[in-house]
Scaffold this motif. Structure first.
Motif, mmCIF file in Angstrom:
data_model
loop_
_atom_site.group_PDB
_atom_site.id
_atom_site.type_symbol
_atom_site.label_atom_id
_atom_site.label_comp_id
_atom_site.label_asym_id
_atom_site.label_seq_id
_atom_site.Cartn_x
_atom_site.Cartn_y
_atom_site.Cartn_z
ATOM 1 N N LYS A 163 -31.195 38.953 -15.120
ATOM 2 C CA LYS A 163 -32.530 38.443 -15.408
ATOM 3 C C LYS A 163 -33.613 39.390 -14.890
ATOM 4 N N GLY A 166 -34.287 41.296 -17.699
ATOM 5 C CA GLY A 166 -34.559 40.529 -18.908
ATOM 6 C C GLY A 166 -33.377 40.391 -19.841
ATOM 7 N N PRO A 168 -29.838 38.530 -21.287
ATOM 8 C CA PRO A 168 -29.092 37.262 -21.338
ATOM 9 C C PRO A 168 -27.681 37.430 -20.805
ATOM 10 N N GLY A 195 -27.358 30.597 -14.391
ATOM 11 C CA GLY A 195 -28.035 31.583 -15.225
ATOM 12 C C GLY A 195 -27.301 31.992 -16.482
ATOM 13 N N ASP A 197 -26.283 31.834 -20.291
ATOM 14 C CA ASP A 197 -26.949 31.378 -21.511
ATOM 15 C C ASP A 197 -25.981 30.832 -22.552
#
Length: 352
Positions: A163, A166, A168, A195, A197
């Motif tokens: 993250k 930036g 996924p 975290g 996705d």
């Protein structure tokens, strides 16, 4: 005494009964069957994720490759461990389904990335602008290809690095049930709360005949997955047979019970191996796989006695000095019994 893979085991009786029941009468195709509604509801409940999008495919390769394709562009890097399944065992499917993204391999002991090794790999990528593959996404395998398990905190630490840039995060959970049992953590804590996705949630290796779920915690990515699944040839027309398996797998905690059986068998096996003179574990036994090293004579006795497992790596010669140690991989499944484990140990010791 088959320890070659959890893929070698039969489907669990509850799964076969569900398939037989699904074979009665008629059901709408392409995921419009009533059982799929149950699957969607149960997965959302198990993962405490009421908005998650849920889709089924028949293979882990399809689940992984299609998941990666919705998370990165063709010019993106997929950061994974050097021994990740997407790197070692999927014949370029991730590159094919993403349209050419590059797997960037990250180091770490026992098939586990660390925040430092991941950060270095990400920071090094894309340093020359248009001339380089760009930073794309991170994929984590839990349980890993070496039978180890990421805790919720370890997963969160890796996702935090992703993250920062930036990116996924995808989790390859072909043996996710074994990881949940081993970590003694909630599915939510090991995934979206940490975290993640998108999750590839495995069933095939843990008692199903052939079904994997893709759980997309951000439903905004769902439509692209639907299109890619169809375009890639993985939307089943008689979808009810996938739905029936996954519904039964999740019902009454069957998925966790099967994983506990497999993990317990592997723990019994690893403990027994450590009592054999000259034996040691190559990787920690944390889920349902045991990586061990012991004298060649023990391997010959086991294999001559009918035990099935792999020397790991494959190119070690079985012939030669009986005292030279060879390493191997042994995988327990939901159907591995204490008698199977004890019989294998007896053969290795020469008491079979």
């Amino acid at each position: 005494m088959n320890f070659a893979s959890d893929n070698t085991s039969a489907a669990a009786p509850e799964i076969m009964a569900a398939l037989a029941a699904a074979n009665e009468g008629y059901a709408m195709p392409y995921g419009k069957d009533p059982a799929m509604d149950e699957v969607r509801a149960r997965i959302r409940e198990v993962f405490e994720a009421p908005e998650a999008a849920v889709y089924l495919v028949a293979t882990g390769t399809a689940a992984n490759a299609l998941s990666l394709a919705i998370l990165t562009e063709p010019w993106g890097a997929v950061f994974c461990h050097r021994n990740a399944h997407v790197e070692e065992d999927e014949c370029g499917a991730p590159e094919f389904y993403t349209g050419g993204s590059k797997l960037v391999l990250v180091e770490g002991e026992h098939a586990k990335m660390t925040p430092d090794t991941l950060r270095r790999a990400i920071a090094f990528t894309g340093r020359s602008g248009v001339h380089n593959v760009q930073r794309g996404m991170v994929t984590i395998t839990n349980a890993t290809e070496h039978g180890t398990v990421y805790t919720a905190a370890e997963t969160a630490a890796l996702a935090a690095v992703a993250k920062e840039f930036g990116l996924p995060v995808h989790l390859d959970g072909a043996r996710f049930a074994n990881a949940v049992v081993a970590a003694n953590a909630s599915p939510a804590d090991l995934t979206w709360r940490a975290g993640v996705d998108v999750l590839s949630f495995g069933g095939t290796k843990n008692g199903c005949m052939g079904v994997e779920a893709v759980v997309i915690f951000d439903p905004g990515r769902a439509w692209e997955f639907e299109l890619r699944r169809k375009r890639g040839g993985h939307l089943f027309s008689k979808h009810r047979y996938l739905s029936a398996q996954m519904a039964a797998y999740l019902r009454d905690g069957l998925w966790l019970r099967l994983a506990r059986q497999a993990n317990a068998a592997a723990a019994r096996l690893s403990a027994g191996i450590l009592t054999i003179p000259g034996a040691e574990l190559v990787h920690p036994n944390e889920a349902n796989a045991v990586f061990a090293s012991f004298p060649r004579a023990g391997h010959r006795r086991a294999m001559d006695g009918g035990a099935a497992y792999y020397l790991w790596p494959f190119d070690q010669p079985l012939e030669g000095s009986g005292e030279e140690r060879l390493s191997c991989r042994m995988v327990a499944s939901w159907s591995t019994t204490e008698a199977d484990v004890d019989g294998l140990l007896a053969l290795i010791r020469g008491r079979g």
